[in-house]
Write an enzyme that holds these catalytic residues in place. Sequence first.
Site, PDB file in Angstrom:
ATOM      1  N   THR A   1       0.849  -1.196   0.000  1.00  0.00           N
ATOM      2  CA  THR A   1       0.000   0.000   0.000  1.00  0.00           C
ATOM      3  C   THR A   1       0.878   1.237   0.000  1.00  0.00           C
ATOM      4  OG1 THR A   1      -1.967   0.980   1.042  1.00  0.00           O
ATOM      5  CG2 THR A   1      -0.297   0.089   2.524  1.00  0.00           C
ATOM      6  N   ASN A   2       0.331   2.387   0.343  1.00  0.00           N
ATOM      7  CA  ASN A   2       1.099   3.639   0.378  1.00  0.00           C
ATOM      8  C   ASN A   2       0.601   4.507   1.526  1.00  0.00           C
ATOM      9  OD1 ASN A   2      -1.138   5.373  -0.692  1.00  0.00           O
ATOM     10  ND2 ASN A   2      -0.934   3.939  -2.401  1.00  0.00           N
ATOM     11  N   HIS A   3       1.153   5.697   1.662  1.00  0.00           N
ATOM     12  CA  HIS A   3       0.881   6.541   2.833  1.00  0.00           C
ATOM     13  C   HIS A   3      -0.398   7.369   2.729  1.00  0.00           C
ATOM     14  CE1 HIS A   3       4.530   5.654   4.970  1.00  0.00           C
ATOM     15  NE2 HIS A   3       5.264   5.926   3.908  1.00  0.00           N
ATOM     16  N   SER A   4      -1.189   7.193   1.692  1.00  0.00           N
ATOM     17  CA  SER A   4      -2.398   8.025   1.553  1.00  0.00           C
ATOM     18  C   SER A   4      -3.357   7.788   2.717  1.00  0.00           C
ATOM     19  CB  SER A   4      -3.094   7.694   0.234  1.00  0.00           C
ATOM     20  OG  SER A   4      -4.347   8.344   0.187  1.00  0.00           O
TER      21      SER A   4
ATOM     22  N   ALA B   1      -4.681   7.404  -4.254  1.00  0.00           N
ATOM     23  CA  ALA B   1      -3.309   6.948  -4.518  1.00  0.00           C
ATOM     24  C   ALA B   1      -3.400   5.471  -4.903  1.00  0.00           C
ATOM     25  CB  ALA B   1      -2.438   7.155  -3.287  1.00  0.00           C
TER      26      ALA B   1
END
Length: 218
Positions: A29-32, A96
């Site tokens: 995943t990512n930091h969104s 994102a």
Amino acid sequence: ARPKDLAGVRVAVTAGPTQESLDPVRYLTNHSTGKMGYALARAAAMRGAEVTLIHGETALQPVKFTTDVPVTTAQQMYEAVTSHFAQTDVLIMAAAVADYRPAVVANDKIKKKDGDMSIPLERTPDILGTIGPQKTHQFLCGFSMETRDLVENSSAKLTKKNLDMVVANNLKVAGAGFGVDTNVVTLITPDGARELPLMSKADVADAILDEILKRRTT
Ligand code: C5P
């Protein structure tokens, strides 16, 4: 309070990260956090729009007076956006979306072994890239996060994905990007680039909607 200047306009907003499973335990995943997209959905609803909020996993409260469409993966977000697209006047892709996912999702937990390992990845569908060329009456707004050459890289997306506007933010500027309640963005349209000052995400949302309203032809 703002006027109901988006009354009757059907706005779809995507927000938050996607999660791409590797096995039953792990995902990429990512930091969104979804804050910018949720702020857009809230602002559009307050201005009278019919809002559909298509979002990945977030810790945020649902936005009142919107249709809530939760998804997990890039593939699911692609399907949700595509199925709403004919009934959408303005699509704002603030999510994102993962660009890659594990090529294989293991049915069982992957056990550790001695030594390093690597994970084969495959591309996910580019939602805007696929939908951009298919647009009829829709206004398409993408987001662009870059760590260098912000305007050049973001302007390229405008043309490549057939968008009407790109909201660009430089992750390296203080008060911009993931997690925080403020943002510093540059609005990029075929007419050029306009950098907005540091503002709350709520005010950035209204500024984005103002620009879209000004530019929409139908
Ligand atoms: O090319 P890039 O991924 O930087 O473009 C970002 C924009 O494209 C964002 O609006 C994002 O939501 C969207 N996007 C997408 N599908 C993907 C990846 C990004 O629609 N698979």
